[in-house]
Design an enzyme around this catalytic site. Sequence first.
Site, PDB file in Angstrom:
ATOM      1  N   PRO A   2       0.607  -1.097  -0.047  1.00 33.14           N
ATOM      2  CA  PRO A   2       0.024  -0.013  -0.026  1.00 33.14           C
ATOM      3  C   PRO A   2       0.738   1.403   0.115  1.00 33.14           C
ATOM      4  O   PRO A   2       1.926   1.193   0.406  1.00 33.14           O
ATOM      5  CB  PRO A   2      -0.701  -0.137   1.241  1.00 33.14           C
ATOM      6  CG  PRO A   2       0.271  -0.509   2.121  1.00 33.14           C
ATOM      7  CD  PRO A   2       1.099  -1.677   1.187  1.00 33.14           C
ATOM      8  N   PRO A  37       2.596  -7.058   1.045  1.00 37.63           N
ATOM      9  CA  PRO A  37       4.265  -7.217   0.917  1.00 37.63           C
ATOM     10  C   PRO A  37       4.969  -5.690   1.445  1.00 37.63           C
ATOM     11  O   PRO A  37       4.525  -4.831   1.009  1.00 37.63           O
ATOM     12  CB  PRO A  37       4.307  -7.396  -0.633  1.00 37.63           C
ATOM     13  CG  PRO A  37       3.068  -7.763  -1.149  1.00 37.63           C
ATOM     14  CD  PRO A  37       2.039  -7.095  -0.222  1.00 37.63           C
ATOM     15  N   ARG A  42       4.853   2.299   0.906  1.00 42.86           N
ATOM     16  CA  ARG A  42       5.331   3.525   0.804  1.00 42.86           C
ATOM     17  C   ARG A  42       4.512   4.528   1.680  1.00 42.86           C
ATOM     18  O   ARG A  42       3.313   4.356   1.534  1.00 42.86           O
ATOM     19  CB  ARG A  42       5.618   4.019  -0.609  1.00 42.86           C
ATOM     20  CG  ARG A  42       6.519   2.914  -1.442  1.00 42.86           C
ATOM     21  CD  ARG A  42       6.393   3.305  -2.846  1.00 42.86           C
ATOM     22  NE  ARG A  42       7.200   2.604  -3.560  1.00 42.86           N
ATOM     23  CZ  ARG A  42       6.897   1.365  -3.935  1.00 42.86           C
ATOM     24  NH1 ARG A  42       5.651   0.912  -3.759  1.00 42.86           N
ATOM     25  NH2 ARG A  42       7.457   0.344  -4.899  1.00 42.86           N
ATOM     26  N   ARG A  73      -8.854  -7.417  -1.380  1.00 41.26           N
ATOM     27  CA  ARG A  73      -8.861  -7.605   0.168  1.00 41.26           C
ATOM     28  C   ARG A  73     -10.473  -7.628   0.680  1.00 41.26           C
ATOM     29  O   ARG A  73     -11.077  -6.922   0.147  1.00 41.26           O
ATOM     30  CB  ARG A  73      -8.061  -6.971   0.855  1.00 41.26           C
ATOM     31  CG  ARG A  73      -6.616  -7.047   0.557  1.00 41.26           C
ATOM     32  CD  ARG A  73      -5.632  -6.256   0.979  1.00 41.26           C
ATOM     33  NE  ARG A  73      -4.328  -6.156   0.403  1.00 41.26           N
ATOM     34  CZ  ARG A  73      -3.728  -5.829  -0.624  1.00 41.26           C
ATOM     35  NH1 ARG A  73      -4.634  -5.039  -1.682  1.00 41.26           N
ATOM     36  NH2 ARG A  73      -2.430  -6.156  -1.087  1.00 41.26           N
TER      37      ARG A  73
END
Length: 129
Positions: A2, A37, A42, A73
């Site tokens: 994200p 991940p 960022r 999700r």
Amino acid sequence: MPHFIVEYTDNIKDEANIAKLFEEIHKVLIARDTIFPIGGIRSRAIELKEYWVADGAEDDAFVHAKLKIGAGRSEEIIKEVCDALFEVMKEHFSQVMSKRYLALSMEVIEFSEAGTYKQNNIHARFKKK
């Protein structure tokens, strides 16, 4: 992904400690590395110099965050993550809010992977562990 993007008014820049906010936000996201991940996380901030808040009568401030994530999700996972992130924001800015008028907000933006382009060799560093 994200990406965590923060806009904040320049009248709180000395108190905002955005680097510390990002450190705490990343802890929340890294703890959910099966959802996001690590190599894709960022954060960035945009200091706003031109803005108007409410009636303009006070030196009001605001912080608005966007969490941009790829689609796929569950609503439950998104809610749990956003609840945790917003708690971090509320705690982080609690001292500022106790001294001045401040509005905090956050939104989540989901997007389709179609039409996005990425290249990232950071992921490989975390696969080695």
